[in-house]
Design an enzyme around this catalytic site. Structure first.
Site, PDB file in Angstrom:
ATOM      1  N   CYS A 151      -0.423  -0.649  -0.860  1.00 51.24           N
ATOM      2  CA  CYS A 151      -0.678  -1.429  -2.078  1.00 51.24           C
ATOM      3  C   CYS A 151      -2.186  -1.525  -2.284  1.00 51.24           C
ATOM      4  O   CYS A 151      -2.702  -2.527  -2.755  1.00 51.24           O
ATOM      5  CB  CYS A 151      -0.015  -2.792  -2.032  1.00 51.24           C
ATOM      6  SG  CYS A 151      -0.449  -3.753  -0.610  1.00 51.24           S
TER       7      CYS A 151
ATOM      8  N   ALA B 203       8.442  -2.461   8.138  1.00 49.19           N
ATOM      9  CA  ALA B 203       9.463  -2.874   7.163  1.00 49.19           C
ATOM     10  C   ALA B 203       9.375  -4.310   6.654  1.00 49.19           C
ATOM     11  O   ALA B 203       9.934  -4.620   5.598  1.00 49.19           O
ATOM     12  CB  ALA B 203      10.836  -2.671   7.783  1.00 49.19           C
ATOM     13  N   ALA B 204       8.730  -5.194   7.398  1.00 44.10           N
ATOM     14  CA  ALA B 204       8.804  -6.613   7.046  1.00 44.10           C
ATOM     15  C   ALA B 204       7.935  -6.945   5.824  1.00 44.10           C
ATOM     16  O   ALA B 204       6.868  -6.356   5.668  1.00 44.10           O
ATOM     17  CB  ALA B 204       8.347  -7.448   8.239  1.00 44.10           C
TER      18      ALA B 204
HETATM   19  C1  LIG Z   1       2.790  -3.472   3.554  1.00 49.57           C
HETATM   20  S1  LIG Z   1       3.560  -4.358   4.804  1.00 49.57           S
HETATM   21  C2  LIG Z   1       5.225  -3.785   4.709  1.00 49.57           C
HETATM   22  C3  LIG Z   1       5.993  -4.333   3.536  1.00 49.57           C
HETATM   23  C4  LIG Z   1       7.469  -3.958   3.581  1.00 49.57           C
HETATM   24  N1  LIG Z   1       7.644  -2.527   3.670  1.00 49.57           N
HETATM   25  C5  LIG Z   1       8.209  -4.468   2.367  1.00 49.57           C
HETATM   26  O1  LIG Z   1       8.390  -3.715   1.399  1.00 49.57           O
HETATM   27  O2  LIG Z   1       8.633  -5.621   2.397  1.00 49.57           O
HETATM   28  C6  LIG Z   1       3.004  -3.545   6.244  1.00 49.57           C
HETATM   29  C7  LIG Z   1       3.678  -4.011   7.523  1.00 49.57           C
HETATM   30  O3  LIG Z   1       3.179  -3.208   8.604  1.00 49.57           O
HETATM   31  C8  LIG Z   1       3.322  -3.953   9.777  1.00 49.57           C
HETATM   32  N2  LIG Z   1       2.553  -3.272  10.839  1.00 49.57           N
HETATM   33  C9  LIG Z   1       1.225  -3.338  11.108  1.00 49.57           C
HETATM   34  N3  LIG Z   1       0.919  -2.560  12.163  1.00 49.57           N
HETATM   35  C10 LIG Z   1       2.068  -1.972  12.577  1.00 49.57           C
HETATM   36  C11 LIG Z   1       2.408  -1.081  13.629  1.00 49.57           C
HETATM   37  N4  LIG Z   1       1.492  -0.624  14.463  1.00 49.57           N
HETATM   38  N5  LIG Z   1       3.708  -0.692  13.750  1.00 49.57           N
HETATM   39  C12 LIG Z   1       4.646  -1.161  12.891  1.00 49.57           C
HETATM   40  N6  LIG Z   1       4.386  -2.013  11.883  1.00 49.57           N
HETATM   41  C13 LIG Z   1       3.115  -2.422  11.730  1.00 49.57           C
HETATM   42  C14 LIG Z   1       2.796  -5.326   9.352  1.00 49.57           C
HETATM   43  O4  LIG Z   1       3.244  -6.329  10.219  1.00 49.57           O
HETATM   44  C15 LIG Z   1       3.380  -5.442   7.937  1.00 49.57           C
HETATM   45  O5  LIG Z   1       4.572  -6.175   7.939  1.00 49.57           O
END
Ligand SMILES: C[S@@+](CC[C@H](N)C(=O)[O-])C[C@H]1O[C@@H](n2cnc3c(N)ncnc32)[C@H](O)[C@@H]1O
Length: 275
Positions: free
Chosen positions: A240, A119-120
């Site tokens: 993306c 989500a971040a």
């Molecule tokens: C494309 S970004 C998300 C952007 C967010 N959804 C937004 O709209 O602001 C992908 C996210 O996946 C997280 N991520 C990577 N591996 C992960 C895992 N195993 N479990 C959960 N999150 C993960 C990363 O830290 C990153 O913040």
């Protein structure tokens, strides 16, 4: 700059050549373009009309998106759009227009249980909170502590009161929360080729070995997300990036590994769809 870095990275260049063929030059030139910023109005706090008036009184020029009434292009900015008092107050979120699409497709409803598994920093979490009118529950999860800080700031700034933030490996949700959510968003970590116009960093590191690692995470997340759905629930998988390895192949993997997956078409008026 992007053009030059992509041309230097032979693996990436060859992949794009295979993908775009005669249109490669057009794509490379697009990476050099500066896109107009866009903002999503936080309807939990203000109406689009009120916000437009407040920002235009400060000299900004806004134009409504053709597919989303609650968002504007910033046509002209006398200063940075992220530096107004209205931004600080959470009246809007500066968000790429493509990033606004996955929540519109998932279409979370008030009072539902929703999981945002990666989500971040919360662009889509906060968008979904406003779509749900701050009711129901959104579990907003991520693994990166620095990004969780940004997520938590954004949730707070936007006044999203139905969000619970967790920091665990997304893969674990499949065991812990089986059949629990009406909707799940998998906005997966990816190699971000679609963001080349913002930063050419990706052109420096892109390679099949790194992408292989990402696709393993994407596959783990999509299985866990599917397992979390209530029977009949809906999931959106988004990235993306543009290559089939990180998109269609991940969906195929889900279809191979789980029974009962139904792929649905969607249509958003005002957006040209690839058939
Ligand atoms: C494309 S970004 C998300 C952007 C967010 N959804 C937004 O709209 O602001 C992908 C996210 O996946 C997280 N991520 C990577 N591996 C992960 C895992 N195993 N479990 C959960 N999150 C993960 C990363 O830290 C990153 O913040």
């Amino acid at each position: 700059m992007g053009y030059e870095w992509i041309s230097r990275n032979k693996e990436l260049y060859n992949l794009l050549k295979e993908y775009y063929q005669d249109e490669l030059e057009k794509f490379l030139l697009w990476t050099e373009e500066k896109l107009k910023p866009a903002i999503r109005v936080n309807t939990l706090k203000i109406t689009p009309e009120e916000l437009k008036e407040r920002l235009e009184n400060q000299g900004f020029t806004l134009k409504r998106l053709n597919f989303y009434n609650e968002a504007f292009y910033v046509e002209y900015a006398p200063f940075e759009i992220g530096k107004t008092i209205e931004h600080y107050l959470g009246y809007y979120y500066v968000q790429n227009i493509s990033s606004m699409i996955p929540p519109l497709v998932l279409n979370p409803q008030p009072h539902e249980m929703v999981l945002d598994i990666a989500a971040a920093p919360g662009s889509k979490t906060t968008q979904m909170a406003q779509m749900m009118r701050n009711t129901g529950v959104i579990i907003a999860n991520d693994v990166a502590v620095d990004r969780i800080k940004a997520l938590s700031n954004n949730v707070d700034r936007m006044g999203a009161l139905n969000v619970i933030i967790t920091m665990v490996e997304g893969f674990k949700f499949g065991f812990w929360f089986k059949n629990s959510f009406d909707r799940v968003l998998v906005d997966a970590p990816c190699s971000a080729i679609g963001t080349l116009h913002k930063s050419y960093e990706v052109a420096k590191w892109w390679g099949y070995e790194k992408v292989g690692k990402l696709t393993r995470t994407q596959k783990g997340l999509i299985l866990a997300a599917f397992d979390c759905l209530k029977p009949g629930g809906t999931m959106v998988y988004s990235t993306c990036t543009i290559t089939p390895e990180e998109n269609e192949a991940v969906i195929n993997f889900l279809i191979e590994k789980r029974e009962g997956v139904i792929i649905e078409e969607f249509d958003i008026q005002g957006i040209k769809m690839r058939k």
